[in-house]
Design a protein around this motif. Structure first.
Motif: not given
Length: 253
Positions: A137-141
């Protein structure tokens, strides 16, 4: 391009798992359907409020000529909704894999058994899945932020931003979806990513194909079980396991 298409083909081969274990694959639709309803609701809410949000972000454009102010706000709106789509796709994968851990573990085991005749002993587990999901999720943001910035480029921003976003999130999806099969073989995060880099085109092919399916209405729900099965087959191909199993079978005959 050949390797890219071969990677995309792994998703199609994952669909073949429906013939072998239809019960497990059907169960895999349930977590995706539940998470998908929440994701669609979030996108609809964002779409409803987006016009007002863009106006709040661009008060300086009120004094511009109508053509230029409208052009800017449309560009910001399109880029913002596109970035939201990418975040939702990545978040959908992360949350669905976590809440559906027992179900997807069953699909993974069934795919391992049907493809290689055995299941690796190393446990993946809920907490490892949760940790991988948070990182995704962090990398996706961050990927969505990059796509949003690219999307603001005049004239070509919409197409360029969408392309960059799909490629970046496709890579992240390939990383996340293959982590179960690779971790079960004792590969840590660094080793997994090294393997992905060595098979970059094939990983991108699989991830981009999955991401494109996720962008189709109800596509994320329908394709998630096949993505889990296909990622397992991708791991077999990257590690040369299918060839090894085939040679062993030929030797036994």
């Amino acid at each position: 391009m050949r390797e890219f298409l071969a990677g995309a083909g792994m998703l199609g081969r994952g669909l073949g798992q429906w013939r072998r274990t239809p019960g497990a694959m059907a169960l895999g639709l349930i977590p995706g359907a539940v998470v998908g309803l929440v994701a669609v609701g979030a996108l609809v809410a964002w779409g409803i409020t987006l016009s007002n949000v863009v106006d709040d972000w661009t008060p300086f454009a009120d004094s511009w000529a109508p053509f230029w102010s409208d052009a800017l706000r449309v560009a910001v709106g399109v880029a913002s909704f596109g970035a939201a789509l990418l975040i939702v796709a990545v978040t959908f994968t992360a949350v669905t894999l976590t809440v559906g851990e027992p179900v997807y573990d069953r699909i993974w085991r069934a795919t391992e058994k049907s493809a290689t005749g055995q299941v690796p002993d190393t446990e993946y587990g809920f907490w490892r899945a949760a940790g991988d999901s948070v990182r995704l999720v962090v990398r996706g943001i961050l990927a969505a932020l990059v796509a949003w910035l690219v999307g603001l480029v005049p004239l070509v921003g919409g197409v360029l931003g969408a392309t960059v976003g799909i490629v970046l999130t496709g890579w992240l999806l390939a990383d996340e979806l293959t982590s179960r099969a690779l971790s079960a073989r004792g590969l840590d995060r660094r080793a997994r990513r090294s393997l992905l880099r060595r098979n970059r085109a094939r990983a991108l092919g699989f991830g981009v194909a999955t991401q494109l399916c996720f962008l189709v209405p109800l596509g994320a729900v329908a394709i998630m079980p096949a993505a889990v099965a296909g990622s397992t087959l991708w791991a077999h191909a990257a590690l040369g396991e299918r060839a090894a199993v085939r040679e062993a079978a030929d030797g036994a005959r």
